[in-house]
Design an enzyme around this catalytic site. Structure first.
Site, PDB file in Angstrom:
ATOM      1  N   CYS A 100     -79.275 -22.538 -34.592  1.00  0.00           N
ATOM      2  CA  CYS A 100     -80.083 -21.419 -35.048  1.00  0.00           C
ATOM      3  C   CYS A 100     -79.508 -20.134 -34.471  1.00  0.00           C
ATOM      4  CB  CYS A 100     -81.541 -21.611 -34.626  1.00  0.00           C
ATOM      5  SG  CYS A 100     -82.587 -20.304 -35.227  1.00  0.00           S
ATOM      6  N   GLU A 132     -99.630 -19.700 -47.806  1.00  0.00           N
ATOM      7  CA  GLU A 132     -99.840 -21.143 -47.758  1.00  0.00           C
ATOM      8  C   GLU A 132     -98.573 -21.849 -47.304  1.00  0.00           C
ATOM      9  OE1 GLU A 132    -102.856 -22.808 -48.697  1.00  0.00           O
ATOM     10  OE2 GLU A 132    -103.484 -20.755 -48.285  1.00  0.00           O
TER      11      GLU A 132
END
Lengths: 813, 437
Positions: B88, B407
């Protein structure tokens, strides 16, 4: 009356006897329970479900209820309870959410009687009604408590944690799963349910969110009473077996609390602080104030507390090697037998007489120093009174000594300790620490060349009539001085010997001039072997020639040229060296500020000034002086001392280090840690490597502690700043929180806000740059505008008006 | 009968929440801005759930900046090590910058070999926790704690483990959010490329390594995208939209902030070449199926025997004070977030992640997972939870497009927290076993 008769029957017909004993289980236990007549115990866990008979000398396995080739999760028990009325009836709470009852009277191998799968999550607790045969209560992770009638296939009533109950007419038509979705997202799991011993209809339930609720079994729509008992989950609760109103609760917050429920509001009447989260709590039979606890994590012991003495356990059982998961008193009217199961796969019977009594090991002696050196000493009375020759109470008219007697209480079984307290006063004058304070204030630890620091400190010590310390400083200076200062120490040394001039004269080299230097040299050559000097000089001259050809001066002889050359050079030259050295040191000390932010805050006028001086000085010197000055590497200076004729020619500064180290330890052990630390700081890198970090840290801590006791905050902070131990330097960065109020709405600001939570304004904005001021805020008393110190200074240089535009004529002085 | 009621309930709830929420987000951002000088791109994505964001920020701030046994540079270095495990770059850069800012030795950033041996010892547990946490054993803890020159104290180790787990989980979130390119529209904010996008990525692990070195200009843009000024641009846009009336003050704030930040940028320039692969050992080690056959070797972790609420919390809080409450807060707030997902779906996602990491719930019927989660959603969840490798992009499930942004972020938050808890449970259980032994 009925109770009494039962006791007698139970104890007389079947008097319990036994000893401390244990047996190995095959698997970790989660819970245990005893049958009413105290002859059998059931142990339940993930992989175990067995009944053991308690015999005189040992546990005997009676029955394995875990049957089948691959037992289902219904056998994995989180809790178990043996019915106290019906000998053949047991109930277990399964980790998969099932509530199972078992009938030992069944002829088949599988004794499972009924299975209730109404809970959606793990069931944490099952509880039979103490007097009603068919009533069973369960509490589950899903936030519901259910009451079962064992004669029916389904639960008879459901109690919900949250106030909106399913039984309210408005919600009664909503299907179960939707109800879950709507309201139970926030549901709190039930950790324990307990029927009251005395009130037929009442039960208590404890929850993960710290609440305890009281319910009436007949009214499932809402609880009777709720209160917050702990912060974090309440793992357990237990009604007092005799006292109607008392409920004990234990929680993850490491506390056991006893509540009086008879009053309108639940009142906390006792609180015991344990060292780990409390997993189970059980009142001890026949002892009103005793209860047993065990912990869920880390601590494997079982404690029995007298709730009136909450700071020390009354008794401890230390047998288990892993956390204790279940405790139960063997008989409900016998306080001497405790059974426990544990994650370490053992089942124990503890005899109360074999328990450890921590109070016996506790030290009944106490010793404390008062602010002015008074000493208070408390000891067992027996110890003191045995010493008859001693005059017991000096100054009997005074308030002390005070005797502490605990009122003897027949039920109280704690060992009685009565102590006598004596106070010894110190003569204030005999132990004055004035010298310490003065020294701390007057010593210079940094900011000047090494030699000056030593001289200054020597002078301070001398004025305080501490000749030994003073001499030590002088010697240190001589040992470690840079040769550039040689003239000074030389003179000083000789002069002080002669006693014609005060010590401090040597400080000011400007005044001293070259004349002094030569004089000292003459003196020295008188003292030392003149031949040496003569012998050396030609060589040096020779090398100085070399030097001019080869700019890369290396080795001692190369620098020797310097030394002798400086007789001809100006003092300024010496200064330049010294300053170079100093800058180097300062560069070393600067990174002590660990956080960048702090730089803004630090407002230390002396440090920057020094830097500026140095900067101003050094270019001046390098411009003025011979190029050699600039070209010679600074390190070479330490080498010069090698050819220093005052000492034997081969004594580097490091030669003295062992001696200095010993000297420091000597001072520290003598109690003068001040000296040790001051020398350590002043010598800095010269000695630091010689002393191991732990010792240094220890000295620093002691000195800082002393300084703070004398309220010498500034000095202590300086010491912290100058120290090189990481453990010390971080000291002044702890508890630096400052609570502030918003300038706008006058409310307190949140802990790390530059913005007020309430009025959403930035606090303390600089009037010049409109940015939040995070360091020094300068502020005009006339118009109350202000900002960054620098910005305001600059602004007011160019304009007399307030930068905020309020028209006020601010002044900055 | 039930449906109207349900929607009504939700509508009312929403209306109440929406007004408060915008305020809350902007306030949180302002706070972050003023105190830290930048708003992390990750925070911006979490901002659709301000309630969660608040507890996340509080926990992260505590772990990385507040009282604790580990020195600040160590904490960021450990974070770098953790993020490097999943390639990352975003987090590696971020923490490299922090590392230097708190006075870390720039040499360490050359790789693990340059770091002190104490930190190098962590590489193993870092590896195991990141990919196969069920392998965490008491012996690992023992190796780290056994007395010697380079030994760890229990308190230090717990903090290190918390940082590791936190960063691993955050990698999952960063990776998961990367999937949605419309979170931070590229067209609108050319600088604000999604955090995980990185020119290095193509080069990482396969042949064309020189390419990345050959394009220094790319590094430049990459760095720009990292620094705070561009975050500020994004932030500005967001805030503009939500509240015009506060615009003026905000802008003034931002500008001064940007000015102040310029010197910071210089600092960050140096470190951006830190290559994540330098901070890890055994780069081929990765997630493997927690197969049934393995269950013989590694006992299935039963939550009923070692749960966060009962055991993990007490232990972690004892050894690293207050962190338990902060983490508890995170777990709670993520599970109570108001959302369209039913609590059953949330539980299915949570338990599924724990299941693939070898943690089982006795009281859960795993058949529900298959009923509630479609195959592609399962694949997505598993990819994000187990292979959050920034060099690849996750395959989004088809139903994804129908969901609202918030969501989707909610799903990613669930994945992050479930993973965090799983790693913590394994690590803390190993520590408990060590303490008992």
């Amino acid at each position: 009356m009925e109770k009494m008769s039962r006791v007698t029957t139970a104890l007389s017909s079947n008097a319990i006897s036994g000893r401390t004993m244990f047996c190995h289980l095959d698997a970790p236990a989660n819970a245990i329970s005893v049958c009413r007549d105290a002859t059998q115990v059931v142990v339940a866990g993930r992989n175990i479900f067995k009944i053991y008979a308690l015999e005189e000398e040992q546990f005997v396995e009676k029955l394995n209820l875990r049957v089948g080739r691959k037992p289902s999760l219904n056998f994995s028990c989180a809790d178990v309870m043996w019915h106290q009325m019906e000998e053949n009836l047991l109930a277990t709470a399964a980790t998969n959410g099932a509530v199972v009852t078992w009938n030992l009277g069944k002829p088949s191998r599988n004794k499972q009687e009924q299975l209730f799968t109404e809970h959606k999550r793990t069931v944490n607790k099952v509880c039979f009604h103490p007097t009603e045969v068919y009533m069973l209560l369960s509490g589950s992770q899903d936030g519901f408590m259910k009451c079962f009638d064992l004669r029916k296939k389904e639960s008879v009533s459901t109690f919900s944690v949250i106030q909106i109950s399913r039984n309210t007419p408005l919600f009664s038509y909503i299907p179960d799963d939707l109800f879950h979705t709507l309201f139970l997202g926030q549901s709190e799991s039930v950790r324990d349910v307990q029927f009251s011993m005395k009130d037929y209809f009442t039960f208590a339930a404890s929850f993960e969110n710290g609440n305890v609720q009281l319910w009436d079994i007949r009214r499932p729509d809402r609880y009777e009473r709720m209160f917050t008992a702990h912060t974090g989950p309440v793992f357990c609760c237990d009604w007092h077996p005799d006292d109607r109103g008392w409920l004990a609760t234990g929680g993850r917050d490491k506390m056991v609390k006893v509540w009086d429920m008879t009053t309108n509001r639940a009142k906390e009447i006792y609180c015991v602080q344990t060292i780990a989260s409390v997993a189970r709590v059980k009142w001890r039979p026949e002892r009103k104030y005793h209860l047993a606890t065990c912990s869920m994590m880390v601590d494997h012991n079982i404690y029995v507390w007298d709730i009136r003495r909450p700071f020390i356990p009354f008794a401890t059982f230390e047998e288990h090697k892993d956390v204790t998961t279940g405790i139960v008193w063997r008989h409900q009217h016998d306080p001497h037998f405790l059974l426990s199961g544990s994650k370490d796969s053992t089942l124990y019977q503890h005899m109360f007489k074999d328990a450890t009594r921590p109070v016996d090991k506790a030290n009944p002696e106490g010793l404390c120093f008062g602010l002015f050196g008074d000493l208070a000493f408390a000891a067992k009375e027996s110890l003191i009174s045995s010493d008859i020759s001693r005059k017991p109470y000096p100054g009997g008219d005074r308030r002390y000594p005070i005797f502490f007697f605990k009122k003897p209480d027949p039920t109280e079984q704690f060992a009685h300790v009565s102590s006598a307290l004596s106070v010894f006063e110190t003569d204030l004058d005999s132990n004055r620490m004035d010298w310490f304070v003065k020294t701390a204030q007057l010593y210079l630890l940094s900011g000047k060349p090494f030699a000056e620091l030593c001289d200054h400190n020597a002078k301070v010590a001398k004025e305080l009539k501490r000749p030994q310390v003073s001499t030590t400083w002088t010697m240190l200076r001589i040992m470690f001085s840079d040769p550039a200062n040689l003239t000074a120490p030389g003179t000083n040394h000789n002069l002080s010997k002669l006693g014609t001039l005060p010590l401090m004269n040597s400080f000011n080299m400007k005044e001293m001039g070259t004349g002094m230097g030569t004089e000292s040299r003459l003196e020295r050559s008188k003292g030392e072997s003149r031949q040496d000097n003569i012998h050396l000089e030609p060589g040096n001259l020779h090398i100085s020639n070399n030097n001019e050809e080869n700019e890369e001066t290396e080795g001692s002889e190369g620098q020797a040229e310097y030394m002798f050359g400086d007789a001809e050079l100006d003092d300024d030259d010496l200064y330049s060296m010294e300053h170079d050295n100093q800058t180097e040191e300062q560069e070393y000390t600067l990174p002590q500020e660990a956080f960048q932010l702090r730089h803004e805050i630090v407002d230390n006028p002396s440090a920057p000034e020094h830097l500026q001086q140095d900067k101003a000085d050094s270019p001046h010197v390098s411009g003025n002086e011979a190029e050699v000055t600039c070209l010679t590497p600074i390190e070479s200076f330490s080498l010069i001392s090698i050819s220093q004729p005052l000492f034997s020619p081969h004594l580097p500064a490091s030669f003295f280090c062992p001696i200095v180290r010993e000297m420091l330890s000597y001072y520290a052990e003598q109690g003068d840690v001040q000296m040790a630390i001051s020398v350590l700081i002043v010598l800095g890198d010269r000695i630091r490597k010689e002393i191991d970090d732990l010792t240094q840290e220890h000295w620093y801590m002691s000195y800082i502690d002393l300084l703070q006791r004398f309220e010498l905050w500034n000095v202590s902070n300086e010491v912290i700043k100058l120290s090189t131990c990481s453990a010390i330097t971080c000291l002044n960065q702890t508890s630096t929180t400052l609570h502030i109020n918003c300038s706008n709405c006058k409310r307190p600001m949140s802990n790390k806000g530059w913005i007020c939570d309430r009025c959403h304004q930035c606090a303390s904005v600089c009037a010049v740059c409109h940015h939040v001021v995070k360091g020094l805020f300068v502020w005009c008393q006339g118009c109350s505008h202000g900002g960054h110190l620098e910005h305001i200074m600059n602004w007011l240089k160019s304009s007399p008006h307030c930068p905020a535009g309020c028209g006020h004529l601010c002044e900055y002085t | 009968m039930e449906y109207p009621l349900r929607t009504q309930c939700q509508r009312v709830q929403k209306q109440v929440v929406v007004n408060g929420e915008k305020e809350r987000v902007s306030l949180l951002f302002m706070k972050a801005l003023v105190s830290r000088g930048s708003v992390d791109a990750v925070f911006q994505q979490m901002a659709s759930h301000p309630q969660y964001l608040e507890s996340f920020l509080r926990a992260q701030h505590y772990i990385l900046h507040m009282d604790g046994p580990l020195p600040l540079p160590y904490r960021h270095y450990i974070a770098i090590m953790a993020a490097a495990r999943h390639h990352c770059h975003y987090l590696v850069y971020l923490h490299s910058a922090h590392f230097l800012r708190v006075g870390g030795d720039p040499l360490w950033l050359q790789g693990l070999e340059a770091a002190p041996p104490r930190l190098r010892l962590l590489a193993h547990i870092n590896k195991v926790l990141a990919h196969q946490p069920w392998l965490t054993a008491c012996s690992h803890i023992q190796t780290l704690l056994k007395s010697g020159e380079q030994c760890w104290s229990l308190a230090e180790l717990v903090q290190a483990v918390v940082i590791l787990a936190h960063c691993h989980a955050l990698c999952s979130f960063v990776y998961g959010c990367d999937a949605d390119s419309d979170f931070v529209p590229r067209t609108k904010t050319p600088n604000g490329t999604p955090p995980t996008f990185c020119p290095f990525d193509a080069a990482n692990g396969n042949t064309n390594v020189p390419q990345s070195l050959a394009t220094p200009s790319e590094h430049k843009t990459r760095r720009r995208s990292l620094d705070s000024s561009c975050d500020m641009v994004c932030l500005k846009e967001r805030i503009q939209k939500s509240q015009e009336e506060r615009e003026k003050r905000e802008e003034r704030l931002l500008q001064t902030q940007t000015l102040q930040q310029t010197d910071m940028e210089e600092e960050e320039e140096i470190i951006c070449f830190a290559d994540p692969s330098g901070f890890i050992t055994d780069p081929d080690f990765c997630y493997e199926e927690f197969a049934r056959s393995e269950e013989d070797h590694f006992q299935v972790f039963r939550v009923q025997d070692y749960s966060w609420e009962d055991h993990g919390f007490s232990l972690v809080n004892r050894l690293y004070s207050d962190i338990g409450h902060l983490l508890d807060d995170r777990f709670r707030s993520v599970s109570t977030l108001p959302s369209l997902h039913s609590s059953d779906l949330k539980r299915a996602i949570w338990n599924y992640i724990h299941c693939v990491l070898g943690i089982r719930y006795d009281d859960y019927d795993y058949g529900e997972v298959n009923q509630l989660l479609e195959r592609d959603l399962k694949l997505y969840i598993k990819a994000v939870a187990c292979f959050p490798d920034a060099t690849k992009t996750p395959v989004c499930p088809l139903s994804w497009a129908l969901l609202k942004t918030s969501e989707r972020i909610h799903v990613n938050l669930l994945i992050m927290e479930a993973r965090l808890q799983a790693e913590l449970l394994y690590a803390l259980r190993a520590i408990t076993q060590y303490m008992i032994a």
